[in-house]
Design a protein around this motif. Structure first.
Motif, PDB file in Angstrom:
ATOM      1  N   ALA A   1       0.820  -1.207   0.000  1.00  0.00           N
ATOM      2  CA  ALA A   1       0.000   0.000   0.000  1.00  0.00           C
ATOM      3  C   ALA A   1       0.851   1.252   0.000  1.00  0.00           C
ATOM      4  N   SER A   2       2.161   1.094   0.145  1.00  0.00           N
ATOM      5  CA  SER A   2       3.024   2.249   0.255  1.00  0.00           C
ATOM      6  C   SER A   2       4.380   1.909  -0.318  1.00  0.00           C
ATOM      7  N   PRO A   3       5.030   2.845  -1.054  1.00  0.00           N
ATOM      8  CA  PRO A   3       6.337   2.569  -1.647  1.00  0.00           C
ATOM      9  C   PRO A   3       7.457   2.593  -0.631  1.00  0.00           C
ATOM     10  N   PHE A   4       7.191   2.895   0.604  1.00  0.00           N
ATOM     11  CA  PHE A   4       8.223   2.934   1.635  1.00  0.00           C
ATOM     12  C   PHE A   4       7.636   2.380   2.929  1.00  0.00           C
ATOM     13  N   THR A   5       8.495   2.167   3.896  1.00  0.00           N
ATOM     14  CA  THR A   5       8.045   1.665   5.190  1.00  0.00           C
ATOM     15  C   THR A   5       7.495   2.818   6.013  1.00  0.00           C
ATOM     16  N   PRO A   6       6.198   2.853   6.320  1.00  0.00           N
ATOM     17  CA  PRO A   6       5.649   3.937   7.154  1.00  0.00           C
ATOM     18  C   PRO A   6       6.080   3.761   8.598  1.00  0.00           C
ATOM     19  N   LEU A   7       6.688   4.796   9.161  1.00  0.00           N
ATOM     20  CA  LEU A   7       7.221   4.723  10.509  1.00  0.00           C
ATOM     21  C   LEU A   7       6.547   5.690  11.468  1.00  0.00           C
ATOM     22  N   VAL A   8       6.257   6.887  11.000  1.00  0.00           N
ATOM     23  CA  VAL A   8       5.727   7.949  11.850  1.00  0.00           C
ATOM     24  C   VAL A   8       4.502   8.551  11.180  1.00  0.00           C
ATOM     25  N   VAL A   9       3.550   9.003  11.995  1.00  0.00           N
ATOM     26  CA  VAL A   9       2.313   9.597  11.489  1.00  0.00           C
ATOM     27  C   VAL A   9       2.240  11.060  11.917  1.00  0.00           C
ATOM     28  N   LEU A  10       1.925  11.930  10.961  1.00  0.00           N
ATOM     29  CA  LEU A  10       1.619  13.333  11.243  1.00  0.00           C
ATOM     30  C   LEU A  10       0.128  13.539  11.064  1.00  0.00           C
ATOM     31  N   GLU A  11      -0.530  14.133  12.053  1.00  0.00           N
ATOM     32  CA  GLU A  11      -1.949  14.433  11.939  1.00  0.00           C
ATOM     33  C   GLU A  11      -2.164  15.936  12.058  1.00  0.00           C
ATOM     34  N   LEU A  12      -2.628  16.545  10.975  1.00  0.00           N
ATOM     35  CA  LEU A  12      -2.976  17.957  10.974  1.00  0.00           C
ATOM     36  C   LEU A  12      -4.473  18.103  11.236  1.00  0.00           C
TER      37      LEU A  12
ATOM     38  N   GLY B   1      15.848  21.084   3.722  1.00  0.00           N
ATOM     39  CA  GLY B   1      14.732  20.193   4.005  1.00  0.00           C
ATOM     40  C   GLY B   1      15.142  19.059   4.926  1.00  0.00           C
ATOM     41  N   ALA B   2      14.198  18.122   5.165  1.00  0.00           N
ATOM     42  CA  ALA B   2      14.487  16.981   6.025  1.00  0.00           C
ATOM     43  C   ALA B   2      14.946  15.763   5.238  1.00  0.00           C
ATOM     44  N   GLY B   3      14.676  15.755   3.921  1.00  0.00           N
ATOM     45  CA  GLY B   3      15.094  14.625   3.099  1.00  0.00           C
ATOM     46  C   GLY B   3      14.366  13.341   3.425  1.00  0.00           C
ATOM     47  N   LEU B   4      13.100  13.444   3.857  1.00  0.00           N
ATOM     48  CA  LEU B   4      12.322  12.278   4.240  1.00  0.00           C
ATOM     49  C   LEU B   4      11.269  11.964   3.188  1.00  0.00           C
ATOM     50  N   LEU B   5      10.669  10.803   3.295  1.00  0.00           N
ATOM     51  CA  LEU B   5       9.585  10.382   2.412  1.00  0.00           C
ATOM     52  C   LEU B   5       8.261  10.584   3.133  1.00  0.00           C
ATOM     53  N   VAL B   6       7.260  11.089   2.438  1.00  0.00           N
ATOM     54  CA  VAL B   6       5.966  11.342   3.067  1.00  0.00           C
ATOM     55  C   VAL B   6       4.865  11.179   2.033  1.00  0.00           C
ATOM     56  N   GLU B   7       3.773  10.589   2.451  1.00  0.00           N
ATOM     57  CA  GLU B   7       2.609  10.500   1.576  1.00  0.00           C
ATOM     58  C   GLU B   7       1.341  10.534   2.421  1.00  0.00           C
ATOM     59  N   LYS B   8       0.247  10.921   1.786  1.00  0.00           N
ATOM     60  CA  LYS B   8      -1.024  11.055   2.484  1.00  0.00           C
ATOM     61  C   LYS B   8      -1.659   9.693   2.693  1.00  0.00           C
ATOM     62  N   LEU B   9      -2.279   9.523   3.867  1.00  0.00           N
ATOM     63  CA  LEU B   9      -2.976   8.283   4.166  1.00  0.00           C
ATOM     64  C   LEU B   9      -4.293   8.243   3.416  1.00  0.00           C
ATOM     65  N   GLY B  10      -4.601   7.101   2.847  1.00  0.00           N
ATOM     66  CA  GLY B  10      -5.840   6.956   2.110  1.00  0.00           C
ATOM     67  C   GLY B  10      -7.046   6.869   3.021  1.00  0.00           C
ATOM     68  N   PRO B  11      -8.253   6.946   2.459  1.00  0.00           N
ATOM     69  CA  PRO B  11      -9.472   6.849   3.284  1.00  0.00           C
ATOM     70  C   PRO B  11      -9.638   5.456   3.860  1.00  0.00           C
TER      71      PRO B  11
ATOM     72  N   ASN C   1      -6.429  14.566   6.899  1.00  0.00           N
ATOM     73  CA  ASN C   1      -5.056  15.083   6.921  1.00  0.00           C
ATOM     74  C   ASN C   1      -4.154  14.262   7.830  1.00  0.00           C
ATOM     75  N   LEU C   2      -4.025  12.979   7.513  1.00  0.00           N
ATOM     76  CA  LEU C   2      -3.050  12.119   8.163  1.00  0.00           C
ATOM     77  C   LEU C   2      -1.988  11.747   7.143  1.00  0.00           C
ATOM     78  N   PHE C   3      -0.734  11.858   7.525  1.00  0.00           N
ATOM     79  CA  PHE C   3       0.377  11.646   6.596  1.00  0.00           C
ATOM     80  C   PHE C   3       1.375  10.663   7.202  1.00  0.00           C
ATOM     81  N   LEU C   4       1.819   9.749   6.355  1.00  0.00           N
ATOM     82  CA  LEU C   4       2.810   8.756   6.753  1.00  0.00           C
ATOM     83  C   LEU C   4       4.198   9.253   6.380  1.00  0.00           C
ATOM     84  N   VAL C   5       5.126   9.130   7.314  1.00  0.00           N
ATOM     85  CA  VAL C   5       6.496   9.594   7.090  1.00  0.00           C
ATOM     86  C   VAL C   5       7.439   8.413   7.231  1.00  0.00           C
TER      87      VAL C   5
END
Length: 663
Positions: free
Chosen positions: A9-20, A44-54, A65-69
């Motif tokens: 479901a994700s091109p990278f390993t999701p480790l941390v969640v940001l919730e706005l 920048g931070a040079g990290l990978l981030v993508e939005k969490l799906g519904p 507005n939940l994002f996986l980092v």
């Protein structure tokens, strides 16, 4: 560094969640994501981030507005070097990790996929997010009130302005299942898996559970000594001198030995010689924008004089007022106690015998309620004092809470022991307070949080039930993230250490008059291990790792309690008729002897602190050897550089060599 869910479901390993917040403006989201993704060379931070799906079932109102980092393997390894992570070297020593020497580290194999634990990866990402700084922005896009200035931490500003709700690390279901099984899901007579706890939750959590385990085993000799004392010498309350002497020696030695044990754990985990990171201002810190001579950046500054005025003119009088109220409640308790005893004396029956325990039980419940209310007031006051650093905030909060809790819990016992001098009532009050407080703590710490969590969040219950109907199949990543986002936030080990501090006080101060107190505390600690483990794994969000080298300010708190215990037990010894019989004609001579003995024991205690090294000898040798090798390597590097710089002019030097020599 395994994925915590289906990686497809994700091109990278999701480790941390940001919730706005759900209504965050699009320009702010786009700006934040771009700053997180930008390479380090451009700030920048040079990290990978993508939005969490519904999630499953679009009819539910969900925060979009939940994002996986996450991060690439190379970025995590460079981040490990940035945070000063220590890992085991090929020769068995613990050394600071560097990418240049990565293949010389013991567990680095292949590309280093499994070299860093998931907790370490999440800590690195949290560090990189915290150090993501504004460049030339004057405010967060779309939020003119969220001011920024060059060098300001972006994440801390978003948190303080309520734009960013939370940042939390994700659980790893398989690792959590294995840890839960070895930790608390099976009853066993063995040590806790401290290395596994450290691997999953970090050093701070592992040190707490290590201290809980150590404290429990340290209580066993006192419990074994107390049971026969209780059985064969219980009715003669005056014969407690031997147990009081044992108390004094016990509380002196165990804390010194703990420092050695914790140093061994910290070295094994790589935090003993790890340099402490430079502390950034707290998210809630505010002040007038000024120049910081240390960082060379503009940041809020708050006059220390103003803070001191708030502490001494507001906080201190408030604490004294609370202590007076605690004293007032204590006097009401003694009036109730006297009333119950008078009824029992007039007409002694079974029910009047039960009645004499009711005031102590009510008082114990009131003490717990007052401690809870005061805790909220202390947090509010400490926040209002506007401390710049988190360490300063924690130190002032711990001081306020410890002073009140100590007075609130032990003032009545001191009054009974040294003013009323009623050992029978002291024994009864200590037993009632200890048992009642343990029952209340178990309810408050284990059962109540879980019950409130289930009532507060019906959506979470439905998802848990859905997971059970799925059998062994895991929840989709979207469901797992939203499930964990709704969990309660773990607030740290503050309350856990505070509970152990009070239990240590009950045992070390007055257990000579109630020898079973150590037995009760051992039983409490055994259940505490299981309830705390359950709480960590099932009730709360996963906390970020805390690379702690010791238990911090709590070590000083326990040592202070041990000093008070020496004085208290010496005073109890002096009040014993056994000792008074040696001084039938002079109370002054008795007091002088007791003071002399107390001073001698304190001197012995402080001598022990110097005789017993805090760090075991073999670890000192390893640290010294590492320091020597570092100095030798630096010396060779300088000699090599000097050799390059010294070259006959006839041979000539390149421009790069000339620049290196000037440097």
């Amino acid at each position: 560094m395994e994925p915590s869910a289906d990686s497809s479901a994700s091109p990278f390993t999701p480790l941390v969640v940001l919730e706005l917040v759900s209504d965050t403006k699009e320009e702010a989201i786009a700006w934040l994501l771009s700053r997180i993704r930008d390479p380090q060379q451009t700030g920048g931070a040079g990290l990978l981030v993508e939005k969490l799906g519904p999630g499953v079932g679009g009819e539910e109102k969900e925060n979009p507005n939940l994002f996986l980092v996450g991060a690439s393997r190379e970025r995590l390894l460079s981040g490990a070097e940035d945070v000063g992570l220590f890992k085991e070297y090929s020769d068995g020593s613990m050394r600071g990790f560097t990418c240049a020497n990565k293949h010389n580290f013991k567990d680095f194999k292949g590309d280093g996929d499994s070299f860093l634990s998931m907790a370490e990866c999440q800590y690195i990402i949290k560090h990189e997010l915290d150090t993501l700084r504004a460049k030339d922005e004057t405010h967060v896009p779309g939020y003119s009130h969220a001011k920024l200035y060059p060098g300001k931490s972006i994440v801390r500003r978003l948190l303080s302005k309520g734009i960013l709700i939370q940042i939390f690390p994700l659980h790893h279901k398989e690792e959590l299942k294995r840890l839960s099984f070895s930790w608390y899901k099976k009853v066993k007579l063995s040590l806790q898996p401290l290395d596994d706890i450290r691997h999953y939750y970090g050093e701070g959590q592992a040190l707490y559970f290590g201290f809980l385990e150590y404290f429990t085993f340290a209580l066993v000799p006192m419990a074994l000594f107390g049971v026969p004392y209780y059985l064969f010498d219980w009715e003669d309350y005056d014969k407690y001198v031997v147990f009081a002497v044992f108390n004094v020696i016990w509380c002196t030695i165990i804390l010194e030995l703990w420092k050695r044990f914790s140093a061994s754990l910290a070295y094994h985990w790589g935090t003993l010689s790890r340099k402490k990171a430079f502390e950034e201002p707290r998210p809630g810190f505010h002040g007038i924008l000024g120049f910081n001579p240390v960082t060379g950046r503009e940041e809020p500054l708050y006059p220390n004089t103003k803070r001191q005025l708030r502490i001494y003119l507001v906080s201190l009088p408030f604490v004294l007022l609370c202590l007076y109220l605690s004293l007032y409640v204590m006097m009401i308790y003694f009036q109730m106690e006297g009333w119950a005893l008078s009824i029992n004396d007039q007409d002694p029956t079974f029910w009047t015998g039960v009645l004499i325990y009711i005031p102590s039980i009510i008082y114990a419940v009131v003490i717990e309620a007052m401690n809870l209310i005061y805790r909220y007031a202390a947090e509010f006051l400490t926040e209002w004092e506007n401390h710049r650093l988190e360490s300063s905030y924690q130190n002032h909060l711990v001081l306020k809470v410890l002073v009140f809790n100590f007075f609130n819990c032990f003032a009545s016992l001191f009054y009974i022991a040294f003013v009323m001098q009623d050992m029978v009532l002291l024994r009864q009050s200590l037993a009632t307070l200890l048992i009642t407080s343990q029952i209340l703590n178990q309810i408050m710490e284990a059962f109540l949080p879980y019950w409130l969590q289930r009532r507060r969040n019906k959506k979470m219950i439905r998802k848990v039930q859905k997971r059970r109907t799925l059998g062994d199949k895991e929840l989709p990543l979207e469901e797992q993230v939203r499930l964990e986002a709704d969990m309660s936030t773990y607030l740290g080990t503050f309350d856990d250490y505070l509970e152990l501090f009070l239990l240590f006080g009950y045992v070390s101060l007055f257990s000579c008059v109630y020898p079973l107190s150590a037995v009760l505390v051992v039983l409490n600690n055994v259940t505490e291990v299981y309830s705390d483990a359950f709480k960590m794994c099932q009730v709360f969000k996963r906390p970020f790792a805390d690379p702690a080298a010791n238990i911090g300010v709590w070590q000083l708190a326990f040592e202070t309690m041990s000093v008070i215990a020496v004085v208290t037990n010496c005073a109890l010894i002096g009040m014993s008729p056994q000792v008074k019989a040696y001084f039938p004609d002079s109370d002054t001579q008795l007091i002088l002897w007791i003071v002399a003995v107390e001073h001698g024991l304190l001197a012995f205690k402080f001598i022990l602190t110097f005789l017993i090294p805090d760090v075991p000898k073999h670890i000192q040798i390893k640290l010294s050897r590492l320091e020597f090798e570092s100095l030798e390597a630096l010396k060779k590097k300088r000699q090599s550089s000097a050799g390059k710089c010294w070259k006959p002019r006839s041979l000539g030097r390149t421009s790069s060599e000339r620049r290196a020599c000037r440097l």
